[in-house]
Write an enzyme that holds these catalytic residues in place. Structure first.
Site, short mmCIF file in Angstrom:
data_model
loop_
_atom_site.label_atom_id
_atom_site.label_comp_id
_atom_site.label_asym_id
_atom_site.label_seq_id
_atom_site.Cartn_x
_atom_site.Cartn_y
_atom_site.Cartn_z
N HIS A 145 -12.45 -3.85 17.31
CA HIS A 145 -13.58 -3.75 16.41
C HIS A 145 -13.11 -4.09 15.01
CE1 HIS A 145 -15.20 -0.52 19.45
NE2 HIS A 145 -15.14 -1.72 19.96
C1 LIG Z 1 -11.40 -4.37 25.48
C2 LIG Z 1 -12.61 -4.52 24.59
C3 LIG Z 1 -13.66 -3.63 24.73
C4 LIG Z 1 -14.79 -3.75 23.91
N1 LIG Z 1 -15.82 -2.90 24.10
C5 LIG Z 1 -16.92 -3.00 23.33
C6 LIG Z 1 -18.04 -2.13 23.52
O1 LIG Z 1 -18.04 -1.29 24.42
N2 LIG Z 1 -19.10 -2.26 22.71
C7 LIG Z 1 -19.14 -3.17 21.72
O2 LIG Z 1 -20.12 -3.19 20.98
N3 LIG Z 1 -18.12 -4.02 21.52
C8 LIG Z 1 -17.01 -3.98 22.32
N4 LIG Z 1 -15.98 -4.85 22.13
C9 LIG Z 1 -16.10 -5.87 21.09
C10 LIG Z 1 -16.85 -7.10 21.57
O3 LIG Z 1 -16.19 -7.65 22.67
C11 LIG Z 1 -16.96 -8.11 20.45
O4 LIG Z 1 -17.63 -7.52 19.37
C12 LIG Z 1 -17.75 -9.34 20.82
O5 LIG Z 1 -17.40 -9.84 22.08
C13 LIG Z 1 -17.54 -10.39 19.74
O6 LIG Z 1 -18.26 -11.57 20.03
P1 LIG Z 1 -18.00 -12.88 19.17
O7 LIG Z 1 -18.83 -13.93 19.78
O8 LIG Z 1 -18.17 -12.57 17.75
O9 LIG Z 1 -16.44 -13.18 19.31
P2 LIG Z 1 -15.57 -13.54 20.60
O10 LIG Z 1 -16.12 -12.92 21.80
O11 LIG Z 1 -14.17 -13.26 20.23
O12 LIG Z 1 -15.78 -15.09 20.78
C14 LIG Z 1 -15.18 -16.02 19.96
C15 LIG Z 1 -14.91 -17.25 20.79
O13 LIG Z 1 -14.48 -18.28 19.93
C16 LIG Z 1 -13.40 -18.96 20.50
N5 LIG Z 1 -12.62 -19.52 19.39
C17 LIG Z 1 -11.93 -18.85 18.44
N6 LIG Z 1 -11.33 -19.70 17.60
C18 LIG Z 1 -11.66 -20.94 18.01
C19 LIG Z 1 -11.34 -22.24 17.53
N7 LIG Z 1 -10.56 -22.42 16.45
N8 LIG Z 1 -11.84 -23.31 18.18
C20 LIG Z 1 -12.63 -23.15 19.28
N9 LIG Z 1 -12.95 -21.94 19.78
C21 LIG Z 1 -12.48 -20.85 19.15
C22 LIG Z 1 -12.66 -17.88 21.27
O14 LIG Z 1 -11.85 -18.45 22.28
C23 LIG Z 1 -13.79 -17.05 21.79
O15 LIG Z 1 -14.24 -17.47 23.07
C24 LIG Z 1 -14.85 -4.76 22.94
C25 LIG Z 1 -13.78 -5.66 22.82
C26 LIG Z 1 -12.68 -5.55 23.65
C27 LIG Z 1 -11.58 -6.54 23.52
#
Ligand SMILES: Cc1cc2nc3c(=O)[nH]c(=O)nc-3n(C[C@H](O)[C@H](O)[C@H](O)COP(=O)(O)OP(=O)(O)OC[C@H]3O[C@@H](n4cnc5c(N)ncnc54)[C@H](O)[C@@H]3O)c2cc1C
Ligand code: SF4
Lengths: 573, 255
Positions: A503
């Site tokens: 987080h």
């Molecule tokens: C173990 C775990 C448990 C969690 N449990 C919870 C929960 O219970 N409740 C909750 O609210 N949240 C939880 N979270 C947090 C939640 O997973 C994240 O808040 C959410 O998935 C973030 O989404 P996002 O799209 O912002 O980022 P991400 O899911 O990180 O997606 C970003 C994507 O961008 C790609 N990327 C990054 N840089 C580049 C680049 N330079 N070029 C191309 N692609 C790139 C990455 O490969 C990734 O696929 C948890 C996280 C983890 C790890």
């Protein structure tokens, strides 16, 4: 030389929750979108053999490959930052769906208080209440403004929760689309104890489906099987809401969405006022491409979002000495560490069973739901009992003073494997002038670009919060009929070794003032009107909750902003 | 039906999954993402009419128990040390019987042993404890040198290799390593110890697929059910439910 590709209306960097939601919304509206993802593609078939603690939980199968890229870390500006060489504190997503594949699915809308934390604190306690160097601010959006976007996420993901929610959290215009998760005996003990103390427990809203659900896009998913391999694992049933089983297939069906995997974005191309596209490396071949676009959306999680701005020299980097600039400011986290373990000599619980979002919680000591006049900290924590599935490699429950190995250790871990319930606090994290992200001067990633450098520590605010919340966890645990309870009420320095939570927040924060924020409340960049940045990187502070509910709502808001921008251009506020 | 045979637990797994998801899902026609899974299970269920090939191998040698990385001495030292960390007692087998040393050997030969997914770029500096592992050592180097050092230390102090000294003496050697009470030329003793302890517990409790947790005996001691398809039926139950554990092998569907 990079190969230049034909221009597209929208390019999105990163295909996690944020990228997936925006891709689905825009492509449904008939706008052509290219989604660029550095990792591989995925589907539920990949998880038939996912119930493997060693591979997925201990070896981090689904997470970012740190040999290619990591983060450098130091507690204070006086230290030399060193790279996070192996996993610990947080686990970064990689590949289709990002961290949305291996998350738990605990779903909490942030509190109305969160979005106006500065004004509300000043209003109730006066300016003096805010300690020196604590840089809390209003978000430039209110809970009421964001409310419809929460609803959109809930309907899409099929969030499972109670019809009636306590009055100390944000009101809902539309109830959760599916009923709450089943209640385990531990949850009942927690809820009864909390009620006895006059608190307001409720079943944690869950993105693990409680029942079959068909969402407004026509995607139908199966219910959760409480399989116990959820946090750090993908769901073979598609029961856990994940971009791969919800928004991404919808985007694909429109025919307007093109996905490019194994493609790592290394640069935003711009002229200082507007972006013209991005450069990326196709990792299997090492070939470089430029993808021109009318709108560039950063959805790569905060480390990538901040890094691309800094390495591409877009926006003004934050300087903690002068407090000028905004890219990288207000890095915050989650303050865990307050907890009480309840040991039961007379019974065992089915703790191997569970789901990522199974549990009950209270918010009586979260946000400003209690009087802080005589307390040395702001905000608070969601206090909870969760049953996420305890697995034997990573869970070695022992009472304090048990040896760390040998016969006694073996006996204690085996005896206690199914006898301990933990009541824990998930504490809010307030920003500080000296907690920030910039580029590391020394260490580089696989593409020769600097690593992000994180400067972060726990402050008195955090230690006081933990001490206070721990007492509340103890009071509840003491009412749960255990043989004995053990409190954990102190944290010291922030340490990057033990897992705490993924987080991480801040770095490209939203706000009403272009001088102290990176994006406006449509997540449109102040310094480049055709760049939108979305994710927990937009949070000016982190609440006593998991972030993704609010991240998801902001993603829907971004999608609306991009459509408005494509219609009329210019700043949206 | 093949699933009448007691040693065909994968059939049991499919049957149970269908049963539970059937109750849970009711009569809804499945589209989207889980159609594939349930479809696959149904297909396999039809296929089960053909009995599985009879077990022809008659010896019970485990051909997976051989060395990929350690030399003989390192293996025996690892086996003896792991047994002290997780000893056999009246609760059940210890690390040795569970195959933990084979597990560690196999892990050291794997990508994990060479830190292939860790950031290993120089420069290396002395770190604060809050900054985590900052040694140049790859895991396999640390473990191999550490095991040699256990032997070297025992030879100096007790004039015998580690495997030949008494259990109490072995514990004293391990404690000295754990608390960094000794100066070793080549190896950071406490780093070695912490990693070795971690590997030992992994070997006790990882899926048997990896060479440890033999016959799921590690799981059985803890009443850990391994990996089942569904707990929907049990999650609300007040009483403790004991299930015969299942391993990933039980979920393999070939051909
Ligand atoms: C173990 C775990 C448990 C969690 N449990 C919870 C929960 O219970 N409740 C909750 O609210 N949240 C939880 N979270 C947090 C939640 O997973 C994240 O808040 C959410 O998935 C973030 O989404 P996002 O799209 O912002 O980022 P991400 O899911 O990180 O997606 C970003 C994507 O961008 C790609 N990327 C990054 N840089 C580049 C680049 N330079 N070029 C191309 N692609 C790139 C990455 O490969 C990734 O696929 C948890 C996280 C983890 C790890
Ligand atoms: S606990 Fe539920 S949602 Fe999580 S992986 Fe298992 S079946 Fe899927």
């Amino acid at each position: 030389m990079a190969t230049k590709l034909p221009k597209v209306p929208v390019v999105i960097v990163g295909m996690g929750w944020v990228g997936g939601i925006i891709a689905a919304e825009l492509s449904k509206a008939g706008i052509s979108v290219v989604g660029i993802e550095r990792g591989k593609s995925r589907d539920t078939q990949d998880y038939y053999h996912v119930h493997d603690e060693l591979r997925y939980a201990a070896r981090y199968e689904l997470m970012q490959d740190l040999s290619k890229e990591t983060v450098a870390f130091r507690n204070t500006m006086k230290m030399r930052a060193l790279p996070m060489r192996t996993y610990g504190s947080f686990l970064l997503g990689d590949g289709l769906g990002g961290a949305g594949v291996h998350w738990n699915g605990q779903y909490y809308r942030f509190l109305p208080y969160d979005f106006e934390i500065y004004s509300k604190t000043v209003e109730r306690y006066g300016k003096k209440k805010i300690p020196e160097n604590m840089t809390i601010r209003d978000w430039g959006i209110t809970y009421e403004q964001l409310e419809p976007y929460f609803v959109k996420y809930e309907q899409m993901a099929g969030i499972s929760g109670e019809k009636e929610i306590p009055s100390n959290i944000g009101a809902m215009s539309t109830p959760f689309p599916t009923g709450p998760m089943k209640k385990s005996p531990g949850m009942k003990l927690f809820e009864n104890a909390a009620k006895k103390l006059g608190y307001h427990p409720y079943v944690i809203p869950s993105a693990n489906l409680s029942e079959v659900y068909k969402n407004p896009d026509g995607v139908e998913r199966a219910p959760c099987q409480y399989c116990g391999y959820c946090e750090r694992f993908g769901c073979e049933y598609g029961a856990k809401a994940d971009p791969v089983v919800t928004v991404l297939p919808v985007a694909k069906n429109t025919g307007k969405f093109e996905l490019r995997t194994h493609s790592n974005v290394t640069k935003i191309i711009h002229d200082g006022k507007k972006a013209t596209g991005v450069t990326y490396v196709h990792t299997p071949t090492g070939e470089e491409y430029t993808q021109p676009a009318d709108v560039v959306i950063l959805a790569g999680y905060l480390f990538t979002n901040v890094k691309l701005l800094l390495t591409s020299k877009l926006g003004e980097p934050y300087d903690p000495q002068t407090e000028k600039g905004s890219v990288g400011r207000n890095y915050a986290y989650q303050v865990n560490g307050a907890s009480t373990s309840a040991f039961y000599e007379d019974r065992e619980f089915n703790l191997a069973m569970g789901a990522g979002a199974l549990g009950s919680s209270i918010d009586d000591f979260n946000g400003d739901n209690f009087d802080h006049s005589d307390l040395n900290f702001l905000h608070g924590a969601n206090i909870r009992f969760t049953q996420t599935g305890l697995r034997p490699i990573q869970y070695q429950p022992v009472p304090a003073d048990t040896p760390k190995w040998g016969a006694e250790f073996k006996k204690a871990t085996i005896h206690n494997a199914n006898r301990v319930l933990s009541v824990t606090g998930q504490g809010a994290s307030m920003p500080n002038r000296y907690h920030y992200l910039d580029l590391d001067p020394e260490y580089k990633d696989a593409f020769g670009m600097p690593l992000i450098r994180m400067t972060f520590d726990f402050e008195d605010q955090d230690r006081e919060l933990v001490k206070f919340i721990a007492q509340k966890t103890k009071a509840i645990a003491d009412e749960m009929g255990a043989t004995k309870t053990e409190i954990h009420d102190s944290i010291k320095q922030y340490n990057i070794v033990p897992y705490q939570s993924t987080h991480n927040t801040g770095g490209t924060i939203m706000g009403a003032d272009p001088k102290t924020s990176v994006v406006n409340n449509y997540l449109q960049m102040w310094d480049a009107e055709n760049v939108f940045i979305c994710g927990a990187s937009n949070f000016p502070h982190n609440s006593g909750y998991n972030p993704t509910s609010t991240v998801g709502a902001l993603a829907y808001r971004t999608a609306e902003g991009v459509q408005k921008y494509l219609d009329k251009g210019g700043s949206l506020v | 039906m093949a699933n009448d045979k007691p040693n065909q637990p994968q059939d049991e797994s499919r049957r149970r999954f269908l049963k539970y998801s059937g109750t849970a899902i009711g009569g809804v026609v499945l589209g989207g993402v889980i159609g594939g899974l349930v479809g696959a299970n149904l297909k396999d269920k039809d296929k089960e009419e053909t009995p599985a090939a009879p077990q022809t191998a008659t010896d019970n040698k485990d051909y997976n128990q051989a060395l990929m990385f350690f030399n003989q001495d390192q293996f025996l030292t690892a086996e003896a040390a792991a047994e002290r960390l997780f000893p056999k007692d009246d609760l059940g087998p210890g690390a040795k019987e569970l195959g933990v040393a084979f597990f560690i050997d196999h892990q050291m030969a794997s990508a994990f042993g060479t830190n292939s997914r860790d950031y290993m770029q120089p420069p290396y500096y002395k770190a604060e404890a809050t900054q985590g592992y900052q040694l140049v050592f790859k895991r396999r180097e640390l473990i191999a040198l550490g095991l040699d050092a256990l032997n070297g230390y025992s030879n100096t102090k007790y004039k015998k290799p580690f495997v030949e000294i008494a259990p109490e003496e072995q514990d004293a050697v391990l404690t000295a390593f754990e608390s960094n009470d000794i100066e070793l030329k080549d190896v950071p003793a406490s780093n070695f110890f912490a990693m070795f302890l971690n590997l030992t517990l992994e070997g006790v409790y990882a899926d048997p697929l990896y060479g440890g947790n033999k016959n799921m005996a590690g799981w059985k001691m803890r009443n850990f059910p391994g990996n089942q398809m569904s707990y929907t039926e049990y999650i609300e139950k007040e009483e403790f439910v004991k299930l015969e554990p299942m391993s990933l092998h039980d979920h393999l569907e070939l051909g």
